[in-house]
Design a protein around this motif. Structure first.
Motif, PDB file in Angstrom:
ATOM      1  N   CYS A  32       0.806  -1.224   0.000  1.00 56.20           N
ATOM      2  CA  CYS A  32       0.000   0.000   0.000  1.00 56.20           C
ATOM      3  C   CYS A  32       0.840   1.277   0.000  1.00 56.20           C
ATOM      4  O   CYS A  32       0.284   2.371   0.067  1.00 56.20           O
ATOM      5  N   GLU A  33       2.142   1.170  -0.068  1.00 55.87           N
ATOM      6  CA  GLU A  33       2.991   2.360  -0.011  1.00 55.87           C
ATOM      7  C   GLU A  33       2.973   3.119  -1.330  1.00 55.87           C
ATOM      8  O   GLU A  33       3.108   2.527  -2.410  1.00 55.87           O
ATOM      9  N   GLN A  37       6.126   7.611  -0.197  1.00 54.86           N
ATOM     10  CA  GLN A  37       6.370   6.925   1.061  1.00 54.86           C
ATOM     11  C   GLN A  37       7.496   5.901   0.928  1.00 54.86           C
ATOM     12  O   GLN A  37       8.388   5.822   1.775  1.00 54.86           O
ATOM     13  N   MET A  72       9.337   1.280   9.261  1.00 57.30           N
ATOM     14  CA  MET A  72       7.889   1.415   9.123  1.00 57.30           C
ATOM     15  C   MET A  72       7.335   2.374  10.181  1.00 57.30           C
ATOM     16  O   MET A  72       6.440   3.175   9.897  1.00 57.30           O
ATOM     17  N   ASN A  76       5.335   5.675   9.310  1.00 55.52           N
ATOM     18  CA  ASN A  76       3.993   5.878   9.869  1.00 55.52           C
ATOM     19  C   ASN A  76       3.913   7.209  10.612  1.00 55.52           C
ATOM     20  O   ASN A  76       2.892   7.904  10.563  1.00 55.52           O
ATOM     21  N   LEU A  80       1.624   9.392   8.458  1.00 61.42           N
ATOM     22  CA  LEU A  80       0.298   9.129   9.029  1.00 61.42           C
ATOM     23  C   LEU A  80       0.095   9.775  10.387  1.00 61.42           C
ATOM     24  O   LEU A  80      -1.010   9.728  10.935  1.00 61.42           O
ATOM     25  N   CYS A  82       1.387   8.826  13.233  1.00 58.32           N
ATOM     26  CA  CYS A  82       1.372   7.867  14.341  1.00 58.32           C
ATOM     27  C   CYS A  82       2.438   8.236  15.372  1.00 58.32           C
ATOM     28  O   CYS A  82       3.496   8.772  15.033  1.00 58.32           O
ATOM     29  N   SER A 148      -5.853  -0.474  13.329  1.00 63.30           N
ATOM     30  CA  SER A 148      -5.550   0.868  12.836  1.00 63.30           C
ATOM     31  C   SER A 148      -5.537   0.851  11.316  1.00 63.30           C
ATOM     32  O   SER A 148      -5.334  -0.190  10.685  1.00 63.30           O
ATOM     33  N   ASP A 150      -3.379   1.820   9.306  1.00 63.68           N
ATOM     34  CA  ASP A 150      -2.085   1.503   8.705  1.00 63.68           C
ATOM     35  C   ASP A 150      -1.644   0.069   8.984  1.00 63.68           C
ATOM     36  O   ASP A 150      -0.536  -0.320   8.607  1.00 63.68           O
ATOM     37  N   ALA A 153      -0.423  -1.985   5.834  1.00 66.16           N
ATOM     38  CA  ALA A 153       0.897  -1.570   5.350  1.00 66.16           C
ATOM     39  C   ALA A 153       1.999  -2.000   6.303  1.00 66.16           C
ATOM     40  O   ALA A 153       3.125  -2.315   5.880  1.00 66.16           O
ATOM     41  N   THR A 154       1.690  -2.038   7.599  1.00 69.59           N
ATOM     42  CA  THR A 154       2.685  -2.454   8.586  1.00 69.59           C
ATOM     43  C   THR A 154       3.046  -3.925   8.429  1.00 69.59           C
ATOM     44  O   THR A 154       4.209  -4.313   8.531  1.00 69.59           O
TER      45      THR A 154
END
Length: 304
Positions: A32-33, A37, A72, A76, A80, A82, A148, A150, A153-154
């Motif tokens: 999803c990056e 990113q 990551m 994030n 994002l 985070c 979450s 993300d 993607a994580t």
């Protein structure tokens, strides 16, 4: 022509001198990056590889997992907003020094947002304060628990690596449909090679309310498999070993496509819909998953 990011020239020059690293680096990219990113996280990885001398391109190791996790977490935080425990924040900020991100998002903390709101609230009437409290209570009551945004993607980089391990293992075992293939052993050994573990949840078949009536009347066990909180598959059998074998077979089906995808799906749990992080292949057409046997993200129980 796409606009180049600030670190593109540095990375391009380095990869030009070390072309063998390019395919390996690309395999670490999350599904999803975006280009922005990934370019930033790729530079982060390259800048910090010297701090992890045991990292070998193409070889899974705890050091590589740590470097990728930190990369990551940094991405994030940057893209994002985070936030993590302060020692982690200090570490990723130090490691991220020198990585330039063009037009990086600007994030505000909750305290910064609430601090601005407090000044305007102090000047309101008592009735205005009550309306604000009521609105806050309504929002608190509607909070949605679950993964979450993300989370896919994580987890994607890990399952990209696991996909390759499973593919090679199946080839060495004669293919997915081999008559003597031990699906659980294939999955377990590949997961352990990737420095992770499987978790199992067993529930008597008759205790699951969301199954069709005809199936719910049968005796037996249901097994749900997970890895790193990601749902892999569900299986039914006369006992726990048989249910685990069928769950492993269902989980391995996701590895038959051209790639695996981590995404957020909806599942039933005790009569209500919940969000869960699930693993699927690139050919999956149905969005229906078996009911969850435990609430997602509870402590995992290792498979033995």
């Amino acid at each position: 022509m796409a606009e180049e990011e600030p670190g593109d020239d540095i990375v391009a020059e380095y990869l030009g001198q070390n072309p063998h690293l390019a395919p390996w680096l690309e395999s670490l990219r999350g599904y999803c990056e975006t280009n922005k990113q990934w370019n930033a996280r790729r530079e982060f990885i390259l800048r910090n590889m010297e701090a992890f001398p045991t990292v070998e391109p193409g070889v899974s190791s705890p050091s590589l997992d740590k470097l990728l996790s930190l990369s990551m977490a940094w991405a994030n935080h940057v893209f994002l907003g985070c936030r993590y425990p302060q020692p982690v924040m200090d570490k990723i900020k130090e490691m991220g020094e020198g990585v330039k991100v063009q037009d990086a998002p600007v994030w505000k903390t909750r305290d910064e947002i609430m601090g601005k709101g407090k000044r305007s609230l102090d000047g309101n009437s008592d009735s205005g304060a009550k309306r604000s409290k009521s609105s806050s209570d309504d929002k608190a009551g509607s909070t949605k628990w679950g993964p979450s945004a993300d989370a896919p993607a994580t987890h994607q980089p890990f399952f990209n690596r696991l996909y390759k391990a499973v593919a090679w293992k199946l080839v060495s075992e004669g293919g997915f449909g081999g008559p003597n293939l031990d699906h659980f052993e294939v999955l377990r050994s590949c997961v352990e090679t990737a420095k992770a573990s499987l978790s199992c949840v067993f529930v008597p078949l008759k205790d699951i309310p969301d199954l069709p009536t005809a199936r719910a009347q049968r005796e037996g066990q249901v097994c749900e498999l997970r890895c790193q909180t990601v749902y892999l598959g569900t299986g039914y059998g006369r006992d726990e070993a048989a249910a685990r074998a069928m769950a492993s077979k269902e989980a391995l089906k996701a590895f038959q496509g051209r790639k695996v995808i981590v995404k957020i799906g909806r599942r039933r749990f005790q009569g209500r819909d919940v969000e869960d992080v699930v693993l699927v292949d690139d050919q999956t057409r149905s969005s229906t998953f078996p009911p969850a046997l435990s609430y997602p993200f509870q402590p995992e129980q290792s498979c033995s």
